[in-house]
Design an enzyme around this catalytic site. Structure first.
Site, PDB file in Angstrom:
ATOM      1  N   HIS A 125       1.066  -1.556   0.062  1.00 40.47           N
ATOM      2  CA  HIS A 125      -0.744   0.052   0.057  1.00 40.47           C
ATOM      3  C   HIS A 125       1.024   1.065   0.185  1.00 40.47           C
ATOM      4  CE1 HIS A 125       0.565  -1.359   4.251  1.00 40.47           C
ATOM      5  NE2 HIS A 125       0.643  -0.012   4.574  1.00 40.47           N
ATOM      6  N   ALA A 126       0.547   1.817  -0.523  1.00 39.24           N
ATOM      7  CA  ALA A 126       1.527   3.911  -0.339  1.00 39.24           C
ATOM      8  C   ALA A 126       0.148   4.446   0.095  1.00 39.24           C
ATOM      9  CB  ALA A 126       1.237   4.326  -2.313  1.00 39.24           C
TER      10      ALA A 126
END
Ligand SMILES: [Zn+2]
Length: 173
Positions: A125-126
Site C-alpha cells: 500500500h502507498a
C-alpha cells in the site's frame, strides 16, 4: 528538514482496524471486497485492480492509502497492469488531495517490510497525505498526540468529491 523527520509520519504506521482482523483476511483485502457502504469503510475509490481508502489513524487530515485489490506484499510482484493502475490512482489521489485541501505540499510514501514501518507488510500500500508549512514542527512538539481539525466522515466527503475518476466502477466489465 531531515529525511528522518520527513518520513517519521509513518515510521510507526497505524492502519484502520489492523488489529481487529484476527483470523480474517487482511485489512486491505477486507476493504477491497467489502460490500458495506463506502462512507462507513472510508473507501474513496474502487478500480478494477486497485482501490483507495482513508487511513483511520491519519497523520494529517486527508491521509489516504492506495493499494492493489490482490493480496500481494512485494512491490516487484505487482503485475504490470496493477502497477499502472496503482500509479494512476496515486495521481488521482494527489488531484483529490489538492482539490480538497489546497495543501502547501504532499507526501507520498511506501513502507516495504515491518522493519521499514509497514503495519501490514503482507499487502502492498502507498500513502498519500497533505502537508502544511510548519506542521512537522507542530507534530514534533506534540509528540504522539494527534490533533486533527476534522472528522473522518468529513475527510471522506471532501476527498470523494475531489476524486477525478468516478467511484465504484467495479460493475464495469
Ligand atoms: Zn490483503
Amino acid at each position: 528538514m531531515s529525511l528522518e523527520r520527513l518520513w517519521a509520519g509513518w515510521r510507526s504506521e497505524y492502519v484502520a482496524g489492523a488489529a481487529a482482523g484476527d483470523g480474517q483476511a487482511c485489512l486491505f483485502c477486507r476493504l477491497g471486497a467489502s460490500d458495506e457502504p463506502d462512507e462507513e469503510t472510508y473507501v474513496l475509490w474502487r478500480g478494477r485492480r486497485c482501490a483507495a481508502a482513508l487511513n483511520a489513524f491519519p497523520y494529517t487530515s486527508g491521509h489516504l492509502m492506495v493499494f492493489p485489490l490482490r493480496h500481494v506484499g512485494e512491490m516487484e510482484d505487482l503485475k504490470r497492469a496493477e502497477a499502472t493502475e496503482l500509479w494512476d490512482a496515486l495521481t488521482d489521489a494527489v488531484r483529490a488531495l489538492k482539490a480538497a485541501y489546497g495543501p502547501d505540499g504532499l507526501n507520498l510514501g511506501v513502507n516495504l517490510g515491518r522493519a521499514a514501518g509497514a503495519g501490514i507488510p503482507g499487502h502492498f500500500h502507498a500513502h498519500a497525505l497533505p502537508r502544511w508549512n510548519g506542521d512537522t514542527n507542530f507534530m514534533t512538539a506534540a509528540a504522539e498526540v494527534r490533533v486533527l481539525p476534522e472528522s473522518l466522515p468529513s475527510s471522506w466527503k471532501k476527498l470523494r468529491a475531489g476524486w477525478p475518476s468516478p467511484p465504484a466502477p467495479s460493475a464495469a466489465p
